[in-house]
Design a protein around this motif. Sequence first.
Motif, PDB file in Angstrom:
ATOM      1  N   ILE A 208     -37.596  -3.634  12.738  1.00  0.00           N
ATOM      2  CA  ILE A 208     -37.213  -4.369  13.853  1.00  0.00           C
ATOM      3  C   ILE A 208     -37.451  -5.690  13.775  1.00  0.00           C
ATOM      4  CG2 ILE A 208     -37.152  -4.635  16.197  1.00  0.00           C
ATOM      5  CD1 ILE A 208     -37.099  -1.514  16.379  1.00  0.00           C
ATOM      6  N   THR A 209     -38.937  -5.846  13.597  1.00  0.00           N
ATOM      7  CA  THR A 209     -39.375  -7.271  13.428  1.00  0.00           C
ATOM      8  C   THR A 209     -38.783  -8.020  12.235  1.00  0.00           C
ATOM      9  OG1 THR A 209     -41.394  -6.403  14.380  1.00  0.00           O
ATOM     10  CG2 THR A 209     -41.413  -8.735  13.504  1.00  0.00           C
ATOM     11  N   SER A 210     -38.583  -7.501  11.058  1.00  0.00           N
ATOM     12  CA  SER A 210     -38.129  -8.107   9.842  1.00  0.00           C
ATOM     13  C   SER A 210     -36.647  -8.459  10.167  1.00  0.00           C
ATOM     14  CB  SER A 210     -38.497  -7.182   8.917  1.00  0.00           C
ATOM     15  OG  SER A 210     -37.691  -7.744   7.457  1.00  0.00           O
ATOM     16  N   LEU A 211     -35.803  -7.640  10.781  1.00  0.00           N
ATOM     17  CA  LEU A 211     -34.377  -7.841  10.949  1.00  0.00           C
ATOM     18  C   LEU A 211     -34.316  -9.086  11.882  1.00  0.00           C
ATOM     19  CD1 LEU A 211     -32.961  -4.214  10.772  1.00  0.00           C
ATOM     20  CD2 LEU A 211     -32.455  -6.161   9.399  1.00  0.00           C
ATOM     21  N   VAL A 212     -35.226  -8.835  13.029  1.00  0.00           N
ATOM     22  CA  VAL A 212     -35.208 -10.022  14.034  1.00  0.00           C
ATOM     23  C   VAL A 212     -35.563 -11.290  13.403  1.00  0.00           C
ATOM     24  CG1 VAL A 212     -36.292 -10.936  15.835  1.00  0.00           C
ATOM     25  CG2 VAL A 212     -35.650  -8.621  15.993  1.00  0.00           C
ATOM     26  N   ASN A 213     -36.363 -11.608  12.593  1.00  0.00           N
ATOM     27  CA  ASN A 213     -36.490 -12.837  11.736  1.00  0.00           C
ATOM     28  C   ASN A 213     -35.471 -13.199  10.816  1.00  0.00           C
ATOM     29  OD1 ASN A 213     -39.141 -12.933  13.073  1.00  0.00           O
ATOM     30  ND2 ASN A 213     -40.364 -11.746  11.131  1.00  0.00           N
ATOM     31  N   LYS A 214     -34.833 -12.368  10.344  1.00  0.00           N
ATOM     32  CA  LYS A 214     -33.761 -12.468   9.546  1.00  0.00           C
ATOM     33  C   LYS A 214     -32.510 -13.118  10.296  1.00  0.00           C
ATOM     34  CE  LYS A 214     -34.462  -9.418   5.796  1.00  0.00           C
ATOM     35  NZ  LYS A 214     -34.655 -10.250   4.625  1.00  0.00           N
ATOM     36  N   ILE A 215     -32.379 -12.627  11.714  1.00  0.00           N
ATOM     37  CA  ILE A 215     -31.391 -13.139  12.429  1.00  0.00           C
ATOM     38  C   ILE A 215     -31.753 -14.605  13.021  1.00  0.00           C
ATOM     39  CG2 ILE A 215     -30.118 -12.809  14.954  1.00  0.00           C
ATOM     40  CD1 ILE A 215     -30.787  -9.746  14.434  1.00  0.00           C
ATOM     41  N   LEU A 216     -33.067 -14.708  13.198  1.00  0.00           N
ATOM     42  CA  LEU A 216     -33.346 -16.097  13.528  1.00  0.00           C
ATOM     43  C   LEU A 216     -33.422 -17.297  12.542  1.00  0.00           C
ATOM     44  CD1 LEU A 216     -36.629 -14.961  15.827  1.00  0.00           C
ATOM     45  CD2 LEU A 216     -34.398 -15.892  16.767  1.00  0.00           C
ATOM     46  N   SER A 217     -33.692 -16.632  11.433  1.00  0.00           N
ATOM     47  CA  SER A 217     -33.437 -17.513  10.035  1.00  0.00           C
ATOM     48  C   SER A 217     -32.118 -18.183   9.926  1.00  0.00           C
ATOM     49  CB  SER A 217     -34.041 -16.841   8.774  1.00  0.00           C
ATOM     50  OG  SER A 217     -35.486 -16.704   9.138  1.00  0.00           O
ATOM     51  N   ALA A 218     -31.060 -17.286  10.497  1.00  0.00           N
ATOM     52  CA  ALA A 218     -29.743 -17.468  10.373  1.00  0.00           C
ATOM     53  C   ALA A 218     -29.169 -18.473  11.412  1.00  0.00           C
ATOM     54  CB  ALA A 218     -28.666 -16.243  10.125  1.00  0.00           C
ATOM     55  N   LYS A 219     -30.059 -18.912  12.463  1.00  0.00           N
ATOM     56  CA  LYS A 219     -29.499 -19.841  13.462  1.00  0.00           C
ATOM     57  C   LYS A 219     -29.341 -21.133  12.996  1.00  0.00           C
ATOM     58  CE  LYS A 219     -31.306 -22.098  17.687  1.00  0.00           C
ATOM     59  NZ  LYS A 219     -32.678 -22.561  18.292  1.00  0.00           N
ATOM     60  N   HIS A 220     -28.288 -21.791  13.876  1.00  0.00           N
ATOM     61  CA  HIS A 220     -27.875 -23.050  13.319  1.00  0.00           C
ATOM     62  C   HIS A 220     -26.882 -23.493  14.642  1.00  0.00           C
ATOM     63  CE1 HIS A 220     -23.833 -22.267  11.849  1.00  0.00           C
ATOM     64  NE2 HIS A 220     -24.342 -21.259  11.503  1.00  0.00           N
ATOM     65  N   ASP A 221     -27.316 -24.805  15.114  1.00  0.00           N
ATOM     66  CA  ASP A 221     -26.764 -25.324  16.272  1.00  0.00           C
ATOM     67  C   ASP A 221     -26.584 -24.383  17.615  1.00  0.00           C
ATOM     68  OD1 ASP A 221     -26.429 -27.495  14.828  1.00  0.00           O
ATOM     69  OD2 ASP A 221     -24.379 -26.915  13.983  1.00  0.00           O
ATOM     70  N   GLY A 222     -27.679 -23.634  17.804  1.00  0.00           N
ATOM     71  CA  GLY A 222     -27.393 -22.274  18.900  1.00  0.00           C
ATOM     72  C   GLY A 222     -26.747 -21.134  18.652  1.00  0.00           C
ATOM     73  N   LEU A 223     -26.264 -21.000  17.344  1.00  0.00           N
ATOM     74  CA  LEU A 223     -25.347 -19.847  16.992  1.00  0.00           C
ATOM     75  C   LEU A 223     -26.354 -18.990  15.980  1.00  0.00           C
ATOM     76  CD1 LEU A 223     -21.882 -21.414  16.344  1.00  0.00           C
ATOM     77  CD2 LEU A 223     -22.876 -20.145  18.514  1.00  0.00           C
ATOM     78  N   PHE A 224     -25.945 -17.661  15.758  1.00  0.00           N
ATOM     79  CA  PHE A 224     -26.691 -16.900  14.765  1.00  0.00           C
ATOM     80  C   PHE A 224     -25.532 -16.313  13.755  1.00  0.00           C
ATOM     81  CE2 PHE A 224     -29.058 -16.834  18.547  1.00  0.00           C
ATOM     82  CZ  PHE A 224     -30.367 -17.069  18.271  1.00  0.00           C
ATOM     83  N   GLY A 225     -25.497 -17.054  12.696  1.00  0.00           N
ATOM     84  CA  GLY A 225     -24.471 -16.488  11.607  1.00  0.00           C
ATOM     85  C   GLY A 225     -23.545 -17.431  11.935  1.00  0.00           C
ATOM     86  N   ASN A 226     -22.510 -16.938  12.861  1.00  0.00           N
ATOM     87  CA  ASN A 226     -21.398 -17.857  13.163  1.00  0.00           C
ATOM     88  C   ASN A 226     -21.107 -17.533  14.968  1.00  0.00           C
ATOM     89  OD1 ASN A 226     -19.458 -15.468  13.196  1.00  0.00           O
ATOM     90  ND2 ASN A 226     -19.486 -15.767  11.106  1.00  0.00           N
ATOM     91  N   ILE A 227     -20.011 -18.150  15.117  1.00  0.00           N
ATOM     92  CA  ILE A 227     -19.765 -17.812  16.615  1.00  0.00           C
ATOM     93  C   ILE A 227     -19.306 -16.439  16.915  1.00  0.00           C
ATOM     94  CG2 ILE A 227     -17.305 -18.472  16.482  1.00  0.00           C
ATOM     95  CD1 ILE A 227     -19.604 -19.096  19.659  1.00  0.00           C
ATOM     96  N   PHE A 228     -18.850 -15.671  16.080  1.00  0.00           N
ATOM     97  CA  PHE A 228     -18.568 -14.287  16.276  1.00  0.00           C
ATOM     98  C   PHE A 228     -19.580 -13.421  15.967  1.00  0.00           C
ATOM     99  CE2 PHE A 228     -14.833 -16.553  14.440  1.00  0.00           C
ATOM    100  CZ  PHE A 228     -14.211 -16.728  15.757  1.00  0.00           C
ATOM    101  N   SER A 229     -20.708 -13.608  15.283  1.00  0.00           N
ATOM    102  CA  SER A 229     -21.654 -12.627  15.442  1.00  0.00           C
ATOM    103  C   SER A 229     -22.779 -12.866  16.335  1.00  0.00           C
ATOM    104  CB  SER A 229     -22.453 -12.776  13.994  1.00  0.00           C
ATOM    105  OG  SER A 229     -22.793 -14.156  13.616  1.00  0.00           O
ATOM    106  N   THR A 230     -22.620 -14.083  17.105  1.00  0.00           N
ATOM    107  CA  THR A 230     -23.766 -14.543  18.194  1.00  0.00           C
ATOM    108  C   THR A 230     -23.772 -13.410  19.258  1.00  0.00           C
ATOM    109  OG1 THR A 230     -23.745 -16.800  17.385  1.00  0.00           O
ATOM    110  CG2 THR A 230     -24.325 -16.250  19.801  1.00  0.00           C
ATOM    111  N   GLY A 231     -22.962 -12.824  19.683  1.00  0.00           N
ATOM    112  CA  GLY A 231     -23.051 -12.215  21.106  1.00  0.00           C
ATOM    113  C   GLY A 231     -23.829 -10.937  20.685  1.00  0.00           C
ATOM    114  N   GLU A 232     -23.585 -10.006  19.688  1.00  0.00           N
ATOM    115  CA  GLU A 232     -24.242  -9.038  19.315  1.00  0.00           C
ATOM    116  C   GLU A 232     -25.875  -9.307  18.902  1.00  0.00           C
ATOM    117  OE1 GLU A 232     -20.842  -5.785  18.275  1.00  0.00           O
ATOM    118  OE2 GLU A 232     -21.767  -7.063  16.628  1.00  0.00           O
ATOM    119  N   SER A 233     -26.011 -10.591  18.397  1.00  0.00           N
ATOM    120  CA  SER A 233     -27.321 -11.095  18.046  1.00  0.00           C
ATOM    121  C   SER A 233     -28.192 -11.429  19.258  1.00  0.00           C
ATOM    122  CB  SER A 233     -27.284 -12.569  17.143  1.00  0.00           C
ATOM    123  OG  SER A 233     -26.612 -12.259  15.850  1.00  0.00           O
ATOM    124  N   MET A 234     -27.301 -11.729  20.242  1.00  0.00           N
ATOM    125  CA  MET A 234     -27.982 -12.228  21.707  1.00  0.00           C
ATOM    126  C   MET A 234     -28.636 -10.926  22.180  1.00  0.00           C
ATOM    127  SD  MET A 234     -25.516 -14.694  23.168  1.00  0.00           S
ATOM    128  CE  MET A 234     -26.304 -15.145  24.756  1.00  0.00           C
TER     129      MET A 234
END
Length: 419
Positions: A208-234
Amino acid sequence: MSVCFLFPPSLATEVSKENCSYLNPLVNTMVNSNYTKGIQSANILLTLRLVGIQNQRLEQQLTQQIQEDTNRRESEITSGELALVILALGACKNLDEEFIRDAHLVSKLGEKFKAEIENMETHSGNPLTNYYQLSLALLTLCLSDGSYSVTNVIPYFTPENKNYYFGGQFSVDTGAMAVLALTCVKRSIEKEKIEADKKDLNKTNVYITSLVNKILSAKHDGLFGNIFSTGESMQALFVSSNYYKNEGNCQETLHTVLYNISQGAFHLPIAAAQILPALMGKTYLDVNKDCSSVCSPVKFNISTDKPVTVTPIISPSYISVNYSVQINETFNSTKVTVRKGSVFLDVMKAAQKQNEAAFRFKMEDSPWGPYIISVQDIRANNNDRTYWELLSNGQPLSQGAGSYVVKNGEYLEVRWSKY
């Protein structure tokens, strides 16, 4: 408790119309959806119930569609589809749980989940579908007290598994769904609802910790990955990290998401359905709870009016785009003219009319719109990890063929790729 909700759960029911109005476009997109049918409606029903939006007529309509489609397509339903059906019909303790029980849906999901694992063992680690669906299936089995072995299953969710990556990039929405699933498993272990030893719990926490860090590393301009992956990332970050306890992080995400709502980014019902729970302080881990909303339908100003079709007085202008298909070293290209405002799919259809041998393709409907399954009779294959990639000016697109609006002079490409 996270602070990054547009409407925190701690709020009383007195919420201003202004706050609720921010989400009107999302709610109306789902309520007036013409793009969903059958099992594809499960995303919509799940979100409506999860965030407490009560529309009895629509709920009955969606429930009937889902149940009829589930009975009709029983053998061909994928693990992820069946998982969504169970979550949607069972959300918020309603009478549809009887259908889940009578149709033995949870045990059938367990069989499909087992088949996914068996396929990985015989096909170089590749599931029958993909890791998003595999994670969604595990989440649903966990929430529904389904049968699975923690010791046998958890190793497949190591963050280094190739199935988290798509085109060389970490798939943020897949990682987010895995975090939700593993968090559910972790809580079940801690509550001693399932059999597991300390090693399983420790491994789950590390993943869980490792995957969360990968999600956080994909952050840019307030989004995670892109606008469509941000909701489930939140959602994933709400249940597994302290990220949104920082007010600055919260406001950056909310500002970006609300801006994209105002710009119509969530015009597909599934896109609206995936972002709304997080904005309302909900996650998929809440499906077994009683659901209520701080925004009543009146405050949401739900419209059921069908949009009026207006015939333009002036003939539409046209644009010219470049289109190509690349299969390994073979490259076919052409230039087509389409109406201004056309989407990628319109370009593909125009090219196919010009030269069917070079540009013929097949597609199938999905909740995200048309999905390209073959070009020149070459089909995408999960076991081979192959797919048809859509690109613009050499860059992969985050939108599908039916959503991406093309521009004059653009270079569009469909490329046979591996992930």
